[in-house]
Design an enzyme around this catalytic site. Structure first.
Site, PDB file in Angstrom:
ATOM      1  N   TRP A  21      30.248  39.830  39.859  1.00 52.87           N
ATOM      2  CA  TRP A  21      29.757  40.999  39.125  1.00 52.87           C
ATOM      3  C   TRP A  21      30.682  41.317  37.952  1.00 52.87           C
ATOM      4  O   TRP A  21      30.260  41.395  36.802  1.00 52.87           O
ATOM      5  CB  TRP A  21      29.651  42.196  40.077  1.00 52.87           C
ATOM      6  CG  TRP A  21      29.212  43.482  39.429  1.00 52.87           C
ATOM      7  CD1 TRP A  21      28.675  43.654  38.186  1.00 52.87           C
ATOM      8  CD2 TRP A  21      29.255  44.787  40.022  1.00 52.87           C
ATOM      9  NE1 TRP A  21      28.381  44.982  37.959  1.00 52.87           N
ATOM     10  CE2 TRP A  21      28.728  45.697  39.066  1.00 52.87           C
ATOM     11  CE3 TRP A  21      29.669  45.268  41.257  1.00 52.87           C
ATOM     12  CZ2 TRP A  21      28.635  47.068  39.315  1.00 52.87           C
ATOM     13  CZ3 TRP A  21      29.567  46.633  41.508  1.00 52.87           C
ATOM     14  CH2 TRP A  21      29.056  47.529  40.555  1.00 52.87           C
ATOM     15  N   TYR A  57      23.940  41.056  36.327  1.00 54.32           N
ATOM     16  CA  TYR A  57      25.364  41.177  36.006  1.00 54.32           C
ATOM     17  C   TYR A  57      25.615  40.645  34.593  1.00 54.32           C
ATOM     18  O   TYR A  57      25.724  39.438  34.374  1.00 54.32           O
ATOM     19  CB  TYR A  57      26.221  40.390  37.000  1.00 54.32           C
ATOM     20  CG  TYR A  57      26.135  40.842  38.437  1.00 54.32           C
ATOM     21  CD1 TYR A  57      25.697  42.119  38.778  1.00 54.32           C
ATOM     22  CD2 TYR A  57      26.507  39.982  39.460  1.00 54.32           C
ATOM     23  CE1 TYR A  57      25.621  42.517  40.105  1.00 54.32           C
ATOM     24  CE2 TYR A  57      26.443  40.380  40.793  1.00 54.32           C
ATOM     25  CZ  TYR A  57      26.000  41.644  41.109  1.00 54.32           C
ATOM     26  OH  TYR A  57      25.930  42.025  42.430  1.00 54.32           O
ATOM     27  N   GLN A 190      23.344  41.329  52.495  1.00 53.87           N
ATOM     28  CA  GLN A 190      24.541  41.676  51.726  1.00 53.87           C
ATOM     29  C   GLN A 190      24.572  43.191  51.546  1.00 53.87           C
ATOM     30  O   GLN A 190      23.672  43.775  50.942  1.00 53.87           O
ATOM     31  CB  GLN A 190      24.518  40.967  50.366  1.00 53.87           C
ATOM     32  CG  GLN A 190      25.778  41.213  49.565  1.00 53.87           C
ATOM     33  CD  GLN A 190      25.828  40.489  48.246  1.00 53.87           C
ATOM     34  OE1 GLN A 190      26.400  40.986  47.275  1.00 53.87           O
ATOM     35  NE2 GLN A 190      25.231  39.296  48.189  1.00 53.87           N
ATOM     36  N   ARG A 242      33.554  52.886  37.216  1.00 53.11           N
ATOM     37  CA  ARG A 242      34.358  53.415  38.315  1.00 53.11           C
ATOM     38  C   ARG A 242      34.887  54.824  38.029  1.00 53.11           C
ATOM     39  O   ARG A 242      35.112  55.610  38.955  1.00 53.11           O
ATOM     40  CB  ARG A 242      35.522  52.473  38.621  1.00 53.11           C
ATOM     41  CG  ARG A 242      35.106  51.169  39.240  1.00 53.11           C
ATOM     42  CD  ARG A 242      36.301  50.280  39.516  1.00 53.11           C
ATOM     43  NE  ARG A 242      36.974  49.849  38.284  1.00 53.11           N
ATOM     44  CZ  ARG A 242      38.088  49.126  38.263  1.00 53.11           C
ATOM     45  NH1 ARG A 242      38.670  48.783  39.397  1.00 53.11           N
ATOM     46  NH2 ARG A 242      38.620  48.749  37.111  1.00 53.11           N
ATOM     47  N   ALA A 295      37.253  38.916  40.793  1.00 56.95           N
ATOM     48  CA  ALA A 295      38.541  38.728  40.133  1.00 56.95           C
ATOM     49  C   ALA A 295      38.305  38.630  38.643  1.00 56.95           C
ATOM     50  O   ALA A 295      37.369  37.956  38.199  1.00 56.95           O
ATOM     51  CB  ALA A 295      39.233  37.472  40.645  1.00 56.95           C
ATOM     52  N   ARG A 296      39.152  39.288  37.855  1.00 62.23           N
ATOM     53  CA  ARG A 296      39.006  39.259  36.408  1.00 62.23           C
ATOM     54  C   ARG A 296      39.786  38.116  35.777  1.00 62.23           C
ATOM     55  O   ARG A 296      39.599  37.793  34.613  1.00 62.23           O
ATOM     56  CB  ARG A 296      39.477  40.586  35.799  1.00 62.23           C
ATOM     57  CG  ARG A 296      38.787  41.830  36.333  1.00 62.23           C
ATOM     58  CD  ARG A 296      37.311  41.859  36.034  1.00 62.23           C
ATOM     59  NE  ARG A 296      37.009  41.950  34.628  1.00 62.23           N
ATOM     60  CZ  ARG A 296      36.820  43.086  33.950  1.00 62.23           C
ATOM     61  NH1 ARG A 296      36.933  44.241  34.571  1.00 62.23           N
ATOM     62  NH2 ARG A 296      36.517  43.065  32.667  1.00 62.23           N
ATOM     63  N   GLN A 300      44.377  37.126  39.977  1.00 55.81           N
ATOM     64  CA  GLN A 300      43.668  37.938  40.972  1.00 55.81           C
ATOM     65  C   GLN A 300      42.906  37.059  41.951  1.00 55.81           C
ATOM     66  O   GLN A 300      42.872  37.340  43.153  1.00 55.81           O
ATOM     67  CB  GLN A 300      42.709  38.907  40.277  1.00 55.81           C
ATOM     68  CG  GLN A 300      43.392  40.022  39.508  1.00 55.81           C
ATOM     69  CD  GLN A 300      42.390  40.926  38.798  1.00 55.81           C
ATOM     70  OE1 GLN A 300      41.169  40.708  38.858  1.00 55.81           O
ATOM     71  NE2 GLN A 300      42.888  41.933  38.111  1.00 55.81           N
TER      72      GLN A 300
END
Length: 329
Positions: A21, A57, A190, A242, A295-296, A300
């Protein structure tokens, strides 16, 4: 890395599955394409063979990035999980949200899984991913404007054509799973699950355990909250959704970080990060098959895969579970 059988199917996926995502940038404050590709490849090198993505996404960007990242890898060494039923290019079904794409353009996202739409979405996903088949094809959210029978009749056709190997759902209730299972075998659900979001333990998880369905837990780190790296006054990038969520408001942050302080000694004992400890606890929970985590960048990704570089004992798992149970939010 540990590998788990997906429900009653023959498909095995990695217990830590790469969630793509954030790789698509949408709702995460944009993305760096090279960093995202490096993250996926670093995960694979660490034994993470499964990648979960979706058309919505980044409005195709995430699937394209996944497709680029897996070039040169033998297809039988990876498992591609993607979804359908969230359209930004068609105003049918129910309006799920008003949003903006990665260029800041306003877009409307609809939950829609009509027969022709499902088939169209699959064809588009195959092109973006650069593959002939999808290992696990999942409806992204329930669509109450289309019958479950119509939706999964379309998916069954894709299975017959060899374009889809296994069928799953996302965010479905037990009763919805039962209806879908009448049309085509459903192997997984999921759903969101984390130390601070355990709602599936009431109905969905018990149903899946009894009926041999896999649980793919998404947001096990609660979008970064449970890494301990989000603090009071943390500045999110523009476009990062967020910032508006309750999990990242001052009171919730304070309580969560106090809780995480109680976990730190256990993490330090094993020489692992809080994130690794949280991920490992998650996949050790009864009924949880895998944890989906994004993970970006490569660092990560490597950290996430490290959730299996240590072992818990039963006493430690019990201690952590007690702390989780006593957490009042």
């Amino acid at each position: 890395m540990k590998y788990e059988q997906l429900g009653n199917s023959s498909l095995e996926i990695s217990a830590i599955t790469f969630g793509a995502w954030a790789a698509g940038g949408w709702m995460w404050g944009s993305t760096d394409r090279k960093d995202a590709i490096d993250a996926i490849r670093a995960s694979f090198d660490m034994g993470v063979t499964s990648i979960d993505t979706a058309p919505v996404y980044g409005q195709g960007a995430s699937e394209e990035i996944v497709g680029e990242a897996i070039k040169g890898i033998a297809r039988d060494r990876i498992q591609i999980l993607t979804k359908f039923g969230m359209r930004w290019d068609l105003d049918k079904g129910n309006l799920a949200m008003k949003s903006r794409d990665n260029n800041g353009k306003p877009i409307d996202i609809y939950k829609y899984a009509g027969k022709e739409s499902v088939i169209y979405e699959c064809e588009q996903s195959l092109k973006r991913l650069g593959t002939d088949f999808i290992d696990l094809y999942q409806i992204h959210w329930p669509d109450d404007t289309t019958s479950i029978e119509e939706t999964f009749d379309a998916v069954a056709r894709l299975v017959e054509q060899g374009k889809v190997r296994h069928v799953g759902v996302c965010n479905y209730s037990a009763s919805q799973m039962i209806e879908a299972d009448k049309v085509v075998p459903i192997v997984s659900n999921q759903v969101p699950y984390s130390m601070v979001n355990r709602g599936i333990e009431e109905e969905t998880l018990p149903y899946c355990v009894v009926n041999g369905k896999a649980i793919l837990a998404y947001s096990p780190l609660q979008r970064g909250l449970l890494t301990g790296k989000i603090y009071q006054g943390y500045q999110f990038q523009e476009g990062d959704s967020r910032a508006t969520l309750r999990y990242f408001q001052p009171d919730f942050l304070t309580k969560t970080n106090t809780f995480l302080d109680q976990l730190k000694p256990i993490a330090e004992e094993h020489n692992v990060t809080l994130g690794q400890l949280v991920l490992r606890w998650t996949v050790e929970r009864p009924g949880i098959t895998v944890a989906l985590v994004g993970a970006r960048n490569a660092a990560q990704a490597i950290e996430n895969a490290g959730a299996f570089k240590f072992d818990f004992n039963e006493e430690e798992i019990a201690r952590i579970s007690t702390l989780v149970t006593n957490l009042e939010l």
